[in-house]
Design a protein around this motif. Sequence first.
Motif, PDB file in Angstrom:
ATOM      1  N   ARG A 242       0.836  -1.214   0.000  1.00 53.84           N
ATOM      2  CA  ARG A 242       0.000   0.000   0.000  1.00 53.84           C
ATOM      3  C   ARG A 242       0.865   1.256   0.000  1.00 53.84           C
ATOM      4  O   ARG A 242       0.592   2.214  -0.737  1.00 53.84           O
ATOM      5  CB  ARG A 242      -0.902   0.011   1.235  1.00 53.84           C
ATOM      6  CG  ARG A 242      -1.997  -1.035   1.230  1.00 53.84           C
ATOM      7  CD  ARG A 242      -2.983  -0.778   2.369  1.00 53.84           C
ATOM      8  NE  ARG A 242      -3.888  -1.913   2.534  1.00 53.84           N
ATOM      9  CZ  ARG A 242      -3.783  -2.821   3.497  1.00 53.84           C
ATOM     10  NH1 ARG A 242      -2.809  -2.726   4.391  1.00 53.84           N
ATOM     11  NH2 ARG A 242      -4.627  -3.816   3.579  1.00 53.84           N
TER      12      ARG A 242
ATOM     13  N   GLU B 191      -7.659   5.990  -7.091  1.00 53.51           N
ATOM     14  CA  GLU B 191      -9.037   5.522  -6.905  1.00 53.51           C
ATOM     15  C   GLU B 191      -9.582   4.837  -8.153  1.00 53.51           C
ATOM     16  O   GLU B 191     -10.708   4.361  -8.156  1.00 53.51           O
ATOM     17  CB  GLU B 191      -9.947   6.697  -6.524  1.00 53.51           C
ATOM     18  CG  GLU B 191      -9.565   7.335  -5.185  1.00 53.51           C
ATOM     19  CD  GLU B 191     -10.491   8.472  -4.820  1.00 53.51           C
ATOM     20  OE1 GLU B 191     -11.453   8.712  -5.583  1.00 53.51           O
ATOM     21  OE2 GLU B 191     -10.270   9.116  -3.782  1.00 53.51           O
TER      22      GLU B 191
ATOM     23  N   THR C 104      -8.375  -1.282  -8.189  1.00 50.10           N
ATOM     24  CA  THR C 104      -8.224  -2.102  -6.988  1.00 50.10           C
ATOM     25  C   THR C 104      -7.027  -3.017  -7.201  1.00 50.10           C
ATOM     26  O   THR C 104      -6.935  -3.697  -8.220  1.00 50.10           O
ATOM     27  CB  THR C 104      -9.483  -2.947  -6.733  1.00 50.10           C
ATOM     28  OG1 THR C 104     -10.576  -2.076  -6.452  1.00 50.10           O
ATOM     29  CG2 THR C 104      -9.274  -3.898  -5.555  1.00 50.10           C
ATOM     30  N   TRP C 105      -6.114  -3.018  -6.246  1.00 46.44           N
ATOM     31  CA  TRP C 105      -4.902  -3.841  -6.333  1.00 46.44           C
ATOM     32  C   TRP C 105      -5.168  -5.144  -5.593  1.00 46.44           C
ATOM     33  O   TRP C 105      -5.539  -5.137  -4.421  1.00 46.44           O
ATOM     34  CB  TRP C 105      -3.734  -3.094  -5.713  1.00 46.44           C
ATOM     35  CG  TRP C 105      -2.399  -3.789  -5.804  1.00 46.44           C
ATOM     36  CD1 TRP C 105      -1.987  -4.871  -5.079  1.00 46.44           C
ATOM     37  CD2 TRP C 105      -1.298  -3.446  -6.662  1.00 46.44           C
ATOM     38  NE1 TRP C 105      -0.709  -5.228  -5.427  1.00 46.44           N
ATOM     39  CE2 TRP C 105      -0.262  -4.367  -6.385  1.00 46.44           C
ATOM     40  CE3 TRP C 105      -1.090  -2.456  -7.610  1.00 46.44           C
ATOM     41  CZ2 TRP C 105       0.976  -4.305  -7.036  1.00 46.44           C
ATOM     42  CZ3 TRP C 105       0.133  -2.400  -8.263  1.00 46.44           C
ATOM     43  CH2 TRP C 105       1.152  -3.319  -7.980  1.00 46.44           C
ATOM     44  N   LEU C 106      -4.983  -6.267  -6.271  1.00 49.75           N
ATOM     45  CA  LEU C 106      -5.215  -7.578  -5.680  1.00 49.75           C
ATOM     46  C   LEU C 106      -3.893  -8.272  -5.382  1.00 49.75           C
ATOM     47  O   LEU C 106      -3.035  -8.374  -6.250  1.00 49.75           O
ATOM     48  CB  LEU C 106      -6.036  -8.465  -6.623  1.00 49.75           C
ATOM     49  CG  LEU C 106      -7.396  -7.952  -7.085  1.00 49.75           C
ATOM     50  CD1 LEU C 106      -8.004  -8.921  -8.080  1.00 49.75           C
ATOM     51  CD2 LEU C 106      -8.323  -7.770  -5.898  1.00 49.75           C
TER      52      LEU C 106
ATOM     53  N   ASN D 289     -13.051  -4.238 -14.389  1.00 49.03           N
ATOM     54  CA  ASN D 289     -13.904  -5.202 -13.699  1.00 49.03           C
ATOM     55  C   ASN D 289     -14.764  -5.990 -14.687  1.00 49.03           C
ATOM     56  O   ASN D 289     -14.924  -7.208 -14.556  1.00 49.03           O
ATOM     57  CB  ASN D 289     -14.813  -4.482 -12.692  1.00 49.03           C
ATOM     58  CG  ASN D 289     -14.126  -4.259 -11.361  1.00 49.03           C
ATOM     59  OD1 ASN D 289     -13.552  -5.176 -10.780  1.00 49.03           O
ATOM     60  ND2 ASN D 289     -14.178  -3.031 -10.877  1.00 49.03           N
TER      61      ASN D 289
ATOM     62  N   PRO E  39      -8.134  -8.046  -2.187  1.00 46.75           N
ATOM     63  CA  PRO E  39      -7.857  -6.615  -2.353  1.00 46.75           C
ATOM     64  C   PRO E  39      -7.028  -6.068  -1.201  1.00 46.75           C
ATOM     65  O   PRO E  39      -7.345  -6.302  -0.035  1.00 46.75           O
ATOM     66  CB  PRO E  39      -9.253  -5.978  -2.362  1.00 46.75           C
ATOM     67  CG  PRO E  39     -10.202  -7.093  -2.646  1.00 46.75           C
ATOM     68  CD  PRO E  39      -9.576  -8.317  -2.056  1.00 46.75           C
TER      69      PRO E  39
ATOM     70  N   HIS F 193      -5.718  -2.731  -1.811  1.00 38.76           N
ATOM     71  CA  HIS F 193      -5.902  -1.301  -2.073  1.00 38.76           C
ATOM     72  C   HIS F 193      -7.139  -1.142  -2.948  1.00 38.76           C
ATOM     73  O   HIS F 193      -7.322  -1.883  -3.907  1.00 38.76           O
ATOM     74  CB  HIS F 193      -4.683  -0.710  -2.798  1.00 38.76           C
ATOM     75  CG  HIS F 193      -4.958   0.638  -3.420  1.00 38.76           C
ATOM     76  ND1 HIS F 193      -4.829   1.811  -2.709  1.00 38.76           N
ATOM     77  CD2 HIS F 193      -5.399   0.986  -4.660  1.00 38.76           C
ATOM     78  CE1 HIS F 193      -5.167   2.817  -3.487  1.00 38.76           C
ATOM     79  NE2 HIS F 193      -5.507   2.346  -4.682  1.00 38.76           N
ATOM     80  N   GLY F 194      -7.978  -0.176  -2.610  1.00 34.82           N
ATOM     81  CA  GLY F 194      -9.172   0.060  -3.406  1.00 34.82           C
ATOM     82  C   GLY F 194     -10.393  -0.630  -2.826  1.00 34.82           C
ATOM     83  O   GLY F 194     -10.561  -0.718  -1.604  1.00 34.82           O
ATOM     84  N   ASP F 195     -11.247  -1.142  -3.691  1.00 35.77           N
ATOM     85  CA  ASP F 195     -12.489  -1.801  -3.287  1.00 35.77           C
ATOM     86  C   ASP F 195     -12.178  -3.060  -2.484  1.00 35.77           C
ATOM     87  O   ASP F 195     -11.515  -3.979  -2.967  1.00 35.77           O
ATOM     88  CB  ASP F 195     -13.303  -2.158  -4.536  1.00 35.77           C
ATOM     89  CG  ASP F 195     -14.668  -2.753  -4.200  1.00 35.77           C
ATOM     90  OD1 ASP F 195     -14.975  -2.917  -3.001  1.00 35.77           O
ATOM     91  OD2 ASP F 195     -15.420  -3.066  -5.140  1.00 35.77           O
ATOM     92  N   THR F 196     -12.658  -3.112  -1.238  1.00 39.38           N
ATOM     93  CA  THR F 196     -12.352  -4.252  -0.367  1.00 39.38           C
ATOM     94  C   THR F 196     -13.340  -5.402  -0.524  1.00 39.38           C
ATOM     95  O   THR F 196     -13.238  -6.409   0.186  1.00 39.38           O
ATOM     96  CB  THR F 196     -12.354  -3.815   1.108  1.00 39.38           C
ATOM     97  OG1 THR F 196     -13.645  -3.262   1.429  1.00 39.38           O
ATOM     98  CG2 THR F 196     -11.274  -2.772   1.369  1.00 39.38           C
TER      99      THR F 196
ATOM    100  N   PRO G  76     -13.618  -9.774  -5.195  1.00 42.20           N
ATOM    101  CA  PRO G  76     -13.288  -9.459  -6.593  1.00 42.20           C
ATOM    102  C   PRO G  76     -14.297 -10.080  -7.555  1.00 42.20           C
ATOM    103  O   PRO G  76     -14.833 -11.162  -7.301  1.00 42.20           O
ATOM    104  CB  PRO G  76     -11.899 -10.087  -6.767  1.00 42.20           C
ATOM    105  CG  PRO G  76     -11.340 -10.195  -5.394  1.00 42.20           C
ATOM    106  CD  PRO G  76     -12.514 -10.454  -4.499  1.00 42.20           C
TER     107      PRO G  76
END
Length: 618
Positions: free
Chosen positions: A323, A339, A342-344, A412, A443, A445-448, A451
Motif C-alpha cells: 500500500r 481511486e 483495486t490492487w489484488l 472489472n 484486495p 488497495h481500493g475496493d475491499t 473481486p
Amino acid sequence: MDTRELEGFLAQHAPFDSLDAKMLRSVATAATVITFPRGEQILDAFTDPTNAVFIILSGRVDIWNDADRLREAADESLSAGELFGFSAMLTERSVGPRAVAATPVTIARVPAAAVAPVFASRPGARFLAETLLSTRHQALAAPAYSSVEELITTAPLTVEPTTPVSEVARLMTERDSRYAVVPGPDHTFGMVTDSILRRRVLVEGLPPATPAREIMQPATATAVVGESAQEAQITLLDHGSDFLVVTDRAGELRGVVAPRDFAVSPSTAGVALNEQLRRAGTAEELDTLARQAPKMLADVLGRGLPSGRVIAVYSSIVDTIVRRAIQLTFQRHPDLSTEAFTWLALGSNGRREAVLSSDVDSAVAFVDGTPPDEITRYRAVFAEVDEMLVGAGLMSDDHGASARRTLFARTNADWRAQATRWLAAPTDGNGAMMTSLLVDGRPVHGDTGLPEVARVFSDLRRHPGTMRLLLQESLSSRARLHSMRQVLSRRNDTFDVKTYALVPVVNIGRWAALSVGSAALPTTERLRVAAGSAMLPRSQASTLIEVFETLQRLRLRYQLLQIREGIRPSDVLVLDRLSAIDRTVIAQAVREVSSIQRRMANVSNYVPTADWSSTDGL
C-alpha cells in the motif's frame, strides 16, 4: 529543585507541556528528585519492571533498549527533559530499558499513580505512540500475547443515531475521546470520529443539528472478546481503520481499541513496524523499515506466537509495504488517480500465507470505462511499484503474475467476462492456471469487496466438466520426496518443501473451497469449510491442516535461519541441516498428502461429479 521549579520545568517538556495547572502540580508534588554520579546505574527494567517514570532534569543518561546488547555501546543517550521507564511501568513487565548516568545527573522519579493519568490523556497517548513507534524504541514493544479485551482501557462513548453532531462533539471533548460509537440494529455499529467531524461539519458545512446517523461510518473492523490481541491487530491493520470495535459473543459492545493501544500494550507483535511502514516518507525509508521484518518475525516466533499467526503478521506487513509503495509511487504521478483501480494480492500473500521466500504476485481491476490507453499508462507506473517492492526486499518473478503485465490489468467488466469464459472452457487461454491465481486474489488497495472474478467462480458446481478438469489440474502437482531428475542424478540431499509438499495441499484446499462455493482464502480455512464431503472426509481434511501447519512452521524456521546467516531465503531445504525428527516429519507429511491425493483421484473416477461435494462423507 523545589516543587514550583519542577512544575515550571515539566511545563516545558512533552508530554507534560499540555497538562492543566492542577494535573501538573499533582505530578510535581508526587515526584522525588534524586542525583546520581557518573557511571551509576539508575534503572534496570530488564530485571524488574519499574512502577515509576524517570525524567532527566540535568545531565545525560545512557539507555540500552535491547537486553541482548547490554555489553555493547548504549543504544541512545538522553538529556534534560527526556524521560524513560514508561514502557515497563505501563506494561508491568521487564521490557527494559537499562539506564546508566553518562554524566552526573539529576532525575525526577514520578510514581505510577501520579503519572499514569498523563499517559491516559490524548496528548500523553500521542506522545507514547510517537515514541514507541520510533525505530530506536522498537525493543520496548515486547509482546506477550493476551486477549483483545485486555487492551480496552475505558468504557466506550456511545451516542444515539439521532444525537445532533454538536452534542456528539461536546461529549467527545468532555470525555477526551477521539470517537463516539453509534449503535445500530442487529448488533451493528457506526463510528463518528474527529476526522469525520472535521470533514463533514467544518469543511463540508453540515449544520450542527445534523443527526449522528447521517455522518457516521460503518465500523468495519470488529473483534470478539476472547480473540487474541494478535488477531485483533491483524483485523485492524487489514482494514486500515483508526479504531476496532470489540463486542461480546452476543454482539453487545464491550469497548473500542486503537493502534496506539497496541503500541503501549504487551500484546504488540508487529504493529509498531506496521505503523512505521504506513508513515514511510520515501522509498529509502520504506526499504530500511521493511528489512526489519525478519528480525521482528524471529523475535515473536521465539516468544511463543504460533507460526501460523507469525505468518499472518508477515502477510499484513507485506500488505502495508505494498500500500505504501503504491502511495509513494503515485505521488510522482499526480495526474493518475489511485481511486481508479483495486490492487489484488495473489498467491500466498493473497491467502495470507506469505513467508520470506514468497513472490509478491498481483493483479489490478480498473473501474469500468477506463480507456485502454490510460490502462497502459497505469501499467508503466505499476512497474515502478514493483521496483520499489523489490528495493524493499520483497521477492518478485519477472515472468510471474504482476499488475504491470497486460494479462493481469483489466477492467472489472473484462475480468468478469474473462472469468466466465474460463469457467466454460478452462483449457482455453490457460484458463485453469488463471483460475487458480485469481481465486486467491485479495484486495489490499481500493475496493475491499469480493473481486468480480471470484464471484464468477463461486458458481463452479454448475459446471461439472470444469470441476473435473480443475480437480485434475489441482492433483497434477504430486507430493513426493524426490523428483525423478534428483533420483537419476543421485542428488537427494535437498528437498523443495513448497513444490513437493505445500503446493499439493494448497491446491487441494483451493479446489475443495471452490467445490463447496466458499470464498475462504487461507488454506486451512478452505480445508475446514470443505471438510465432510465425499471428496474430502473430515479426517483427511484434519490431516491436511496438520500437515500444512507443521510444514509452514518448519519452512519459516529454516528461512529465518537462512536470513541470520546472510543467505537469501529459499524453499529448498538441505536435509543434512535438518534434525532427524524434522526429516521424519517431512517424510511422514509427504506420505500423508500423497495418499490423500491418490484417494481423491480414485473417488473422481468412481463417484459422480454431482456427489463430490456431498456432505455425507465417506
